[in-house]
Scaffold this motif. Structure first.
Motif, PDB file in Angstrom:
ATOM      1  N   THR A   1       0.835  -1.205   0.000  1.00 54.92           N
ATOM      2  CA  THR A   1       0.000   0.000   0.000  1.00 54.92           C
ATOM      3  C   THR A   1       0.865   1.249   0.000  1.00 54.92           C
ATOM      4  O   THR A   1       0.632   2.175  -0.780  1.00 54.92           O
ATOM      5  N   GLN A   2       1.867   1.280   0.863  1.00 59.18           N
ATOM      6  CA  GLN A   2       2.741   2.450   0.910  1.00 59.18           C
ATOM      7  C   GLN A   2       3.480   2.652  -0.413  1.00 59.18           C
ATOM      8  O   GLN A   2       3.625   3.787  -0.874  1.00 59.18           O
TER       9      GLN A   2
ATOM     10  N   CYS B   1       1.121   4.128  -2.958  1.00 59.29           N
ATOM     11  CA  CYS B   1       0.728   5.510  -2.640  1.00 59.29           C
ATOM     12  C   CYS B   1       1.894   6.483  -2.669  1.00 59.29           C
ATOM     13  O   CYS B   1       1.684   7.693  -2.584  1.00 59.29           O
ATOM     14  N   SER B   2       3.113   5.995  -2.787  1.00 60.08           N
ATOM     15  CA  SER B   2       4.292   6.864  -2.750  1.00 60.08           C
ATOM     16  C   SER B   2       4.767   7.312  -4.122  1.00 60.08           C
ATOM     17  O   SER B   2       5.701   8.106  -4.205  1.00 60.08           O
TER      18      SER B   2
ATOM     19  N   LEU C   1      -3.804   6.727  -8.975  1.00 58.89           N
ATOM     20  CA  LEU C   1      -4.070   5.288  -8.936  1.00 58.89           C
ATOM     21  C   LEU C   1      -5.076   4.906 -10.006  1.00 58.89           C
ATOM     22  O   LEU C   1      -6.043   5.627 -10.235  1.00 58.89           O
TER      23      LEU C   1
ATOM     24  N   ALA D   1      -6.582   0.976  -6.919  1.00 56.33           N
ATOM     25  CA  ALA D   1      -7.362   1.441  -5.764  1.00 56.33           C
ATOM     26  C   ALA D   1      -8.168   0.292  -5.168  1.00 56.33           C
ATOM     27  O   ALA D   1      -8.215   0.120  -3.947  1.00 56.33           O
TER      28      ALA D   1
ATOM     29  N   ILE E   1      -5.863  -1.959  -3.138  1.00 60.94           N
ATOM     30  CA  ILE E   1      -5.524  -1.373  -1.838  1.00 60.94           C
ATOM     31  C   ILE E   1      -6.686  -1.568  -0.864  1.00 60.94           C
ATOM     32  O   ILE E   1      -6.491  -1.978   0.281  1.00 60.94           O
TER      33      ILE E   1
ATOM     34  N   GLN F   1      -7.132   2.786   5.175  1.00 63.54           N
ATOM     35  CA  GLN F   1      -6.883   2.469   3.761  1.00 63.54           C
ATOM     36  C   GLN F   1      -7.942   1.516   3.200  1.00 63.54           C
ATOM     37  O   GLN F   1      -8.061   1.380   1.990  1.00 63.54           O
TER      38      GLN F   1
ATOM     39  N   PRO G   1      -8.171   4.675  -0.456  1.00 64.92           N
ATOM     40  CA  PRO G   1      -6.772   4.408  -0.808  1.00 64.92           C
ATOM     41  C   PRO G   1      -5.908   5.659  -0.676  1.00 64.92           C
ATOM     42  O   PRO G   1      -6.323   6.753  -1.067  1.00 64.92           O
ATOM     43  N   CYS G   2      -4.756   5.483  -0.100  1.00 65.36           N
ATOM     44  CA  CYS G   2      -3.772   6.545   0.097  1.00 65.36           C
ATOM     45  C   CYS G   2      -4.256   7.614   1.082  1.00 65.36           C
ATOM     46  O   CYS G   2      -3.806   8.756   1.048  1.00 65.36           O
TER      47      CYS G   2
ATOM     48  N   THR H   1      -4.430   9.750   4.404  1.00 69.11           N
ATOM     49  CA  THR H   1      -3.349  10.216   5.262  1.00 69.11           C
ATOM     50  C   THR H   1      -3.564   9.793   6.715  1.00 69.11           C
ATOM     51  O   THR H   1      -2.697  10.011   7.548  1.00 69.11           O
TER      52      THR H   1
END
Length: 197
Positions: A49-50, A53-54, A59, A64, A67, A159, A163-164, A166
């Protein structure tokens, strides 16, 4: 100029130029950080996931959905079916920003730091606005089993819903214990809690 600032600028320039691969970035990070206390270098290891999202790239619908599915599978509801604890302890957790830092005592529980992103109560004068206001959360939503399960899951692993996001994955990443999540849940739902005044 500090070493950290120089490394940050170099990474930004390399990424912008397309010259830095994920391995290059990780190599620079590994060479610039040193473990201290409970803040060890394994924090640089990203899960799927990280990683997704990084990238900074939007996505795809498929990514998505993956995730959401992967993170939904991590959610663990309380085995005894008890979602609510003590709202007074929940308030302390929500207002505490310590935990998991190199200078924190690992024997002491982490805080949720909820106020950094959410307004919790009408009386608060300082709170973050990254997340939505939680003022009157339970009063407005009720405490049906489906609402309790949704809220538990959102705290446990946000998540699974966005998705993604914070929002930290408090349960999945063992930031908060099951009892701490119960207490934060009570803060959100108990009619006596300052959240619901």
């Amino acid at each position: 100029m500090t070493k950290t600032r120089v490394l940050s600028i170099a990474l930004c320039l390399a990424c912008a130029a397309g010259a830095a691969s994920a391995a290059d970035v990780k190599s620079v990070l590994l060479s610039s950080f040193t473990p201290k206390g409970q803040a060890t270098l394994d924090r640089l290891d990203q899960d799927a996931t990280q990683k997704a999202c990084s990238t900074g790239a939007p996505l795809s619908g498929e990514a998505a959905a993956k995730i959401i599915a992967d993170n939904t599978a991590t959610i663990r509801y309380p085995a005894d079916g008890q979602y609510l604890g003590d709202w007074k302890n929940g308030d302390k957790i929500a207002q505490t920003g310590t935990g998991l830092q190199s200078s924190d005592d690992p024997a002491k529980p982490s805080g949720g730091n909820c106020y950094a992103c959410h307004q919790l109560a009408e009386a608060e004068i300082a709170y973050g606005t990254i997340g939505p206001s939680l003022k009157q959360y339970g009063k407005l939503r009720g405490n049906s089993e489906s609402m309790l399960k949704y809220t538990w899951a959102k705290i446990y692993n946000a998540q699974a819903f966005m998705p993604c996001s914070t929002m930290p994955r408090f349960g999945h990443k063992n930031i908060l214990t099951e009892q701490q999540i119960r207490d934060v849940m009570a803060l959100l739902f108990d009619p006596a809690s300052p959240v619901n005044q």
